[in-house]
Design an enzyme around this catalytic site. Sequence first.
Site, mmCIF file in Angstrom:
data_model
loop_
_atom_site.group_PDB
_atom_site.id
_atom_site.type_symbol
_atom_site.label_atom_id
_atom_site.label_comp_id
_atom_site.label_asym_id
_atom_site.label_seq_id
_atom_site.Cartn_x
_atom_site.Cartn_y
_atom_site.Cartn_z
ATOM 1 N N ARG A 1 -1.898 -1.859 -1.620
ATOM 2 C CA ARG A 1 -1.453 -1.560 -0.841
ATOM 3 C C ARG A 1 -0.415 -0.561 -1.724
ATOM 4 O O ARG A 1 -0.729 0.865 -2.145
ATOM 5 C CB ARG A 1 0.279 -2.429 -0.367
ATOM 6 C CG ARG A 1 0.635 -1.711 1.094
ATOM 7 C CD ARG A 1 2.206 -0.470 0.517
ATOM 8 N NE ARG A 1 2.584 -1.661 -0.823
ATOM 9 C CZ ARG A 1 3.414 -1.309 -1.207
ATOM 10 N NH1 ARG A 1 3.924 0.490 -1.344
ATOM 11 N NH2 ARG A 1 4.920 -2.043 -1.565
ATOM 12 N N ASP A 2 0.504 -0.861 -3.154
ATOM 13 C CA ASP A 2 1.704 -0.122 -3.438
ATOM 14 C C ASP A 2 0.509 -0.268 -4.608
ATOM 15 O O ASP A 2 0.672 1.666 -5.302
ATOM 16 C CB ASP A 2 2.552 -1.000 -4.373
ATOM 17 C CG ASP A 2 3.295 -0.230 -5.340
ATOM 18 O OD1 ASP A 2 3.458 0.508 -4.477
ATOM 19 O OD2 ASP A 2 4.817 -1.351 -5.293
ATOM 20 N N HIS B 1 9.772 -7.339 -8.249
ATOM 21 C CA HIS B 1 8.800 -6.506 -7.946
ATOM 22 C C HIS B 1 8.700 -5.459 -9.282
ATOM 23 O O HIS B 1 9.836 -4.494 -8.968
ATOM 24 C CB HIS B 1 9.173 -5.642 -6.721
ATOM 25 C CG HIS B 1 8.461 -4.317 -5.785
ATOM 26 N ND1 HIS B 1 7.031 -5.013 -5.343
ATOM 27 C CD2 HIS B 1 8.204 -3.146 -7.104
ATOM 28 C CE1 HIS B 1 6.544 -3.881 -5.534
ATOM 29 N NE2 HIS B 1 7.216 -2.408 -6.065
ATOM 30 N N HIS C 1 7.873 -2.345 -11.540
ATOM 31 C CA HIS C 1 7.101 -1.516 -12.225
ATOM 32 C C HIS C 1 7.417 -1.120 -13.436
ATOM 33 O O HIS C 1 8.735 -1.371 -13.958
ATOM 34 C CB HIS C 1 7.692 -0.246 -11.215
ATOM 35 C CG HIS C 1 7.094 -0.026 -9.788
ATOM 36 N ND1 HIS C 1 5.497 0.969 -9.621
ATOM 37 C CD2 HIS C 1 7.393 -0.721 -8.570
ATOM 38 C CE1 HIS C 1 5.282 0.444 -8.306
ATOM 39 N NE2 HIS C 1 6.355 -0.114 -7.855
ATOM 40 N N CYS D 1 4.450 5.236 -6.959
ATOM 41 C CA CYS D 1 5.064 5.277 -5.482
ATOM 42 C C CYS D 1 4.880 6.631 -5.091
ATOM 43 O O CYS D 1 5.666 7.912 -5.459
ATOM 44 C CB CYS D 1 6.454 5.531 -5.342
ATOM 45 S SG CYS D 1 7.482 5.246 -3.930
ATOM 46 N N ASN E 1 2.716 -1.284 -10.696
ATOM 47 C CA ASN E 1 3.227 -2.353 -10.757
ATOM 48 C C ASN E 1 2.915 -3.044 -11.903
ATOM 49 O O ASN E 1 2.351 -2.576 -12.665
ATOM 50 C CB ASN E 1 3.160 -3.230 -9.813
ATOM 51 C CG ASN E 1 3.017 -2.973 -8.130
ATOM 52 O OD1 ASN E 1 2.867 -1.852 -7.725
ATOM 53 N ND2 ASN E 1 3.917 -3.116 -7.601
HETATM 54 P P1 HMG Z 1 8.854 9.997 10.453
HETATM 55 O O1 HMG Z 1 8.229 11.602 11.285
HETATM 56 O O2 HMG Z 1 10.680 10.000 10.283
HETATM 57 O O3 HMG Z 1 9.210 9.346 11.851
HETATM 58 O O4 HMG Z 1 9.144 9.087 9.290
HETATM 59 P P2 HMG Z 1 9.943 9.549 13.368
HETATM 60 O O5 HMG Z 1 10.433 7.638 13.743
HETATM 61 O O6 HMG Z 1 10.623 10.485 13.697
HETATM 62 O O7 HMG Z 1 8.799 9.603 14.436
HETATM 63 C C1 HMG Z 1 7.581 10.944 14.444
HETATM 64 C C2 HMG Z 1 5.672 10.423 14.015
HETATM 65 O O8 HMG Z 1 5.760 9.443 13.256
HETATM 66 C C3 HMG Z 1 5.529 9.766 15.817
HETATM 67 O O9 HMG Z 1 4.446 10.493 15.728
HETATM 68 C C4 HMG Z 1 5.654 9.048 15.853
HETATM 69 O O10 HMG Z 1 4.828 8.464 16.030
HETATM 70 C C5 HMG Z 1 4.964 8.425 13.920
HETATM 71 P P3 HMG Z 1 4.633 11.740 16.644
HETATM 72 O O11 HMG Z 1 4.469 11.887 17.575
HETATM 73 O O12 HMG Z 1 4.975 12.854 15.543
HETATM 74 O O13 HMG Z 1 2.942 11.843 16.433
HETATM 75 N N1 HMG Z 1 5.435 7.337 13.517
HETATM 76 C C6 HMG Z 1 4.482 6.384 12.852
HETATM 77 N N2 HMG Z 1 3.239 6.706 12.993
HETATM 78 C C7 HMG Z 1 2.352 5.534 11.661
HETATM 79 N N3 HMG Z 1 3.371 4.638 11.892
HETATM 80 C C8 HMG Z 1 4.317 4.666 11.230
HETATM 81 C C9 HMG Z 1 5.152 5.276 12.097
HETATM 82 N N4 HMG Z 1 6.420 5.283 12.514
HETATM 83 C C10 HMG Z 1 6.318 6.558 13.668
HETATM 84 N N5 HMG Z 1 5.255 3.116 11.414
HETATM 85 C C11 HMG Z 1 8.046 7.005 8.828
HETATM 86 C C12 HMG Z 1 9.245 7.552 9.418
HETATM 87 C C13 HMG Z 1 8.767 5.517 7.645
HETATM 88 C C14 HMG Z 1 7.286 6.189 9.732
HETATM 89 C C15 HMG Z 1 7.050 7.284 7.771
HETATM 90 O O14 HMG Z 1 8.185 8.474 7.162
HETATM 91 C C16 HMG Z 1 6.376 7.255 6.707
HETATM 92 O O15 HMG Z 1 5.618 7.106 6.922
HETATM 93 N N6 HMG Z 1 7.009 6.900 4.816
HETATM 94 C C17 HMG Z 1 6.155 6.385 4.098
HETATM 95 C C18 HMG Z 1 6.883 5.894 3.380
HETATM 96 C C19 HMG Z 1 6.058 5.278 2.729
HETATM 97 O O16 HMG Z 1 4.924 4.330 3.224
HETATM 98 N N7 HMG Z 1 6.597 4.464 1.347
HETATM 99 C C20 HMG Z 1 6.017 4.170 0.554
HETATM 100 C C21 HMG Z 1 5.650 2.048 0.742
HETATM 101 S S1 HMG Z 1 7.365 1.888 0.125
HETATM 102 C C22 HMG Z 1 7.183 1.404 -1.794
HETATM 103 O O17 HMG Z 1 6.696 1.807 -1.636
HETATM 104 C C23 HMG Z 1 8.573 0.486 -2.432
HETATM 105 C C24 HMG Z 1 7.977 -0.543 -2.690
HETATM 106 O O18 HMG Z 1 6.610 -0.908 -3.554
HETATM 107 C C25 HMG Z 1 8.983 -1.193 -3.817
HETATM 108 C C26 HMG Z 1 9.213 -0.439 -4.443
HETATM 109 O O19 HMG Z 1 8.947 -0.075 -5.096
HETATM 110 O O20 HMG Z 1 10.567 -0.203 -4.521
HETATM 111 C C27 HMG Z 1 7.358 -1.783 -1.521
HETATM 112 MG MG MG Z 2 6.821 -0.936 -5.283
#
Ligand code: HMG
Ligand code: MG
Length: 313
Positions: free
Chosen positions: A14-15, A221, A223, A254, A263
Amino acid sequence: GKRERVHLVETSPRDGFQNESIRIPTHIKTELIDRLSRTGLSTIEPTAFVSPKWVPQMFDSEQVARHVVETHYQTSGNSSDQKINFPALVPNVTGLERALASYGGSENLKTVSFFTAASETFSKRNINCSIERSLENLKQVIELANSHNIQVRGYISVAIACPFEGATPPEQVAQLAETLIKMGCFEVSLGDTIGMGTVKTTAKLIEKVSQRVPLNQIALHAHDTYGQGVANVTKAAELGIRTFDSSLGGIGGCPYSKGASGNVATEDLVYVLEDMGFDTGVDLELLAETGDWVSEALDMPYGSKAGRAVLSQ
Ligand code: HMG
Ligand code: MG
């Protein structure tokens, strides 16, 4: 005597993968998960149900989850027995619903991980909403998860520093961590998203958070952007943290924080934590072979020093 267990949460599928710019074929993702599952790891985060418009690499979450269930779960009647936990990452209820559907329901999906952030700018860039709004999403996720007996883990990104806002006040993270636990998360994982943490800032953060949340509900967590991952984990272990997130070969990053590298490498943690007297449950040699395999499959250099050393012996 019996060695104390530390719990490693493997995040490479995933990450690790989410930040790779090449589209990684699904069969590599699933083979990686299969190989990881033979190394002794007890938790593997296989995928994220986020928007593929935002993170194109997560185009195949459904297929990956279905593979995990078909390959790693033995289901008899309505009870499913699995040795390994495969928590899916979800940002909102839409994500949880997708996860439930692809895992074939809550007898297979035991845990999901939710993520929020300690800075407003990072929250906006990563999940397109404020921290407050993300906590509303968390409330909905926990409600639906609880009704299915699914436990929720909570990540806090930029817990040490934010690429947009600079150093994060530890007390701010501590309050957010307490909020997550009070809302019903079983654990908070403190994300040093851009790897700027040092032994000093990591210790300060853990000191503050542990005043509000029990140590056994805190994970680190780390990195490795600044090469401090191993040092930070060993410091946290000395301070009583027993759960660490890591990634095979240190792959990953990220997509919303430029320059963040992967990580901390799982192999490096296994090496040092076992030496500290902990039981990781993981076979370092098998892990190194898996790290070497995935690096070759993706045509990337193998990023774990401990892994490379083990293989060259
Ligand atoms: P948005 O565009 O603001 O969402 O996305 P919305 O609620 O306004 O909806 C817009 C569209 O997105 C709609 O579809 C929804 O159905 C769809 P449309 O009507 O336009 O066709 N939608 C989704 N589709 C699939 N899966 C979903 C979903 N939710 C809404 N779950 C959202 C908001 C959060 C979904 C978006 O901003 C997003 O996916 N961001 C990606 C964030 C991400 O993956 N970041 C990386 C992971 S976090 C990380 O790495 C940190 C971590 O490792 C810890 C660390 O290191 O700090 C965990
Ligand atoms: Mg991370």
